[in-house]
Motif scaffolding. Structure first.
Motif, PDB file in Angstrom:
ATOM      1  N   UNK A  98      49.407  44.706  94.815  1.00  0.00           N
ATOM      2  CA  UNK A  98      48.809  44.058  93.653  1.00  0.00           C
ATOM      3  C   UNK A  98      49.788  43.128  92.959  1.00  0.00           C
ATOM      4  N   UNK A  99      51.075  43.437  93.050  1.00  0.00           N
ATOM      5  CA  UNK A  99      52.075  42.520  92.499  1.00  0.00           C
ATOM      6  C   UNK A  99      52.080  41.211  93.279  1.00  0.00           C
ATOM      7  N   UNK A 100      52.051  41.315  94.597  1.00  0.00           N
ATOM      8  CA  UNK A 100      52.039  40.110  95.432  1.00  0.00           C
ATOM      9  C   UNK A 100      50.752  39.309  95.237  1.00  0.00           C
ATOM     10  N   UNK A 101      49.631  40.019  95.157  1.00  0.00           N
ATOM     11  CA  UNK A 101      48.357  39.318  94.965  1.00  0.00           C
ATOM     12  C   UNK A 101      48.316  38.642  93.596  1.00  0.00           C
TER      13      UNK A 101
ATOM     14  N   UNK B  70      44.236  44.496  89.640  1.00  0.00           N
ATOM     15  CA  UNK B  70      43.668  45.660  90.322  1.00  0.00           C
ATOM     16  C   UNK B  70      42.423  46.166  89.600  1.00  0.00           C
ATOM     17  N   UNK B  71      42.490  46.260  88.274  1.00  0.00           N
ATOM     18  CA  UNK B  71      41.345  46.736  87.495  1.00  0.00           C
ATOM     19  C   UNK B  71      40.161  45.775  87.585  1.00  0.00           C
TER      20      UNK B  71
ATOM     21  N   UNK C 199      42.067  37.066 103.541  1.00  0.00           N
ATOM     22  CA  UNK C 199      42.896  37.316 104.724  1.00  0.00           C
ATOM     23  C   UNK C 199      44.293  37.756 104.311  1.00  0.00           C
ATOM     24  N   UNK C 200      44.837  37.136 103.268  1.00  0.00           N
ATOM     25  CA  UNK C 200      46.165  37.506 102.782  1.00  0.00           C
ATOM     26  C   UNK C 200      46.168  38.920 102.225  1.00  0.00           C
ATOM     27  N   UNK C 201      45.144  39.255 101.444  1.00  0.00           N
ATOM     28  CA  UNK C 201      45.015  40.609 100.902  1.00  0.00           C
ATOM     29  C   UNK C 201      45.029  41.631 102.027  1.00  0.00           C
TER      30      UNK C 201
END
Length: 236
Positions: free
Chosen positions: A26-29, A46-47, A94-96
């Motif tokens: 989630x930090x990267x996203x 995330x939430x 795709x990255x996720x």
């Protein structure tokens, strides 16, 4: 023995491990979203993702609904006033998946069996509870796309196994006789119970990522040690 062979994907043809709860994901996203003009913190993203996922499920309004998470990824941009198009949405999805996936591999004997089915003139299909922007690239990564006459993914249909609707759509699109078809899967509640609703024979294979409970739904055949190579002798 059968003319049509219908497979589940994850846990049946491919072993996979993912971790969508990892804070690093989630930090990267969040960094990706911020770079594209949507200012999120990791926890906020995330939430928001889970909230929108629930909204998309409710929007479909049917039992055993399957939301398309591509809509969620797009809405996350739009909620922050950032521009978003189909290409960006797909690349975000795709990255996720790449960041959350720990590994994926085809089980031993899978490619050989699919190849033999095609060589014998059998029709081969995939019926998977999955996300199209996750799963179609992973099928391609494993080199399995070429073996299928048709691929049905739940996020594209808005419903999922064991919904009778999901199975019927596959049967109707490809004019398949359920009495000439068999469903092969690793989830009794989804794969086996669903296939029985439309009158298909079934093979249950118990693998490391099968649901813990089994033995409640009767299948035509069983492979309980996860050895995919045993499937051939039972149904071909």
């Amino acid at each position: 023995m059968y003319r049509n062979y219908i497979f589940d994907f994850y846990g049946t043809l491919a072993d996979i491990r993912t971790d969508e709860e990892n804070p690093c994901l989630w930090q990267k996203m969040a960094e990706i979203y911020r770079a594209m003009g949507a200012a999120y913190g990791a926890d906020e993203l995330s939430s928001a993702f889970r909230r929108l996922e629930g909204e998309e499920t409710a929007r479909i309004g049917i039992q055993e609904a399957e939301p398309d998470l591509s809509r969620v990824f797009a809405r996350l941009y739009l909620e922050k006033g950032a521009a978003c198009n189909e290409t960006l949405t797909k690349m975000t999805a795709v990255t996720f998946r790449a960041l959350s996936r720990e590994y994926i591999r085809a089980y031993d004997g899978v490619e050989e069996f699919l190849g033999e089915l095609r060589a014998r003139g059998k029709r081969v299909y995939l019926l998977s509870n999955a996300q199209t922007d996750f799963t179609r690239p992973e099928i391609e990564m494993l080199g399995l796309t070429k073996y299928f006459d048709g691929i049905f993914i739940s996020s594209e249909q808005g419903c999922k196994k064991p919904s009778k609707i999901f199975f019927e759509r596959l049967l109707q699109k490809y004019a398949l006789d359920p009495k000439e078809s068999i469903m092969i899967g690793n989830d009794e509640s989804a794969d086996i119970a669903g296939a029985r609703l439309v009158g298909m024979d079934t093979l249950y294979i118990h693998t490391a990522i099968s649901p813990a409970e089994y033995g409640r739904v009767e299948s035509t055949y069983r492979v309980m040690d996860g050895d995919f190579r045993k499937v051939r002798g039972l149904i071909l």
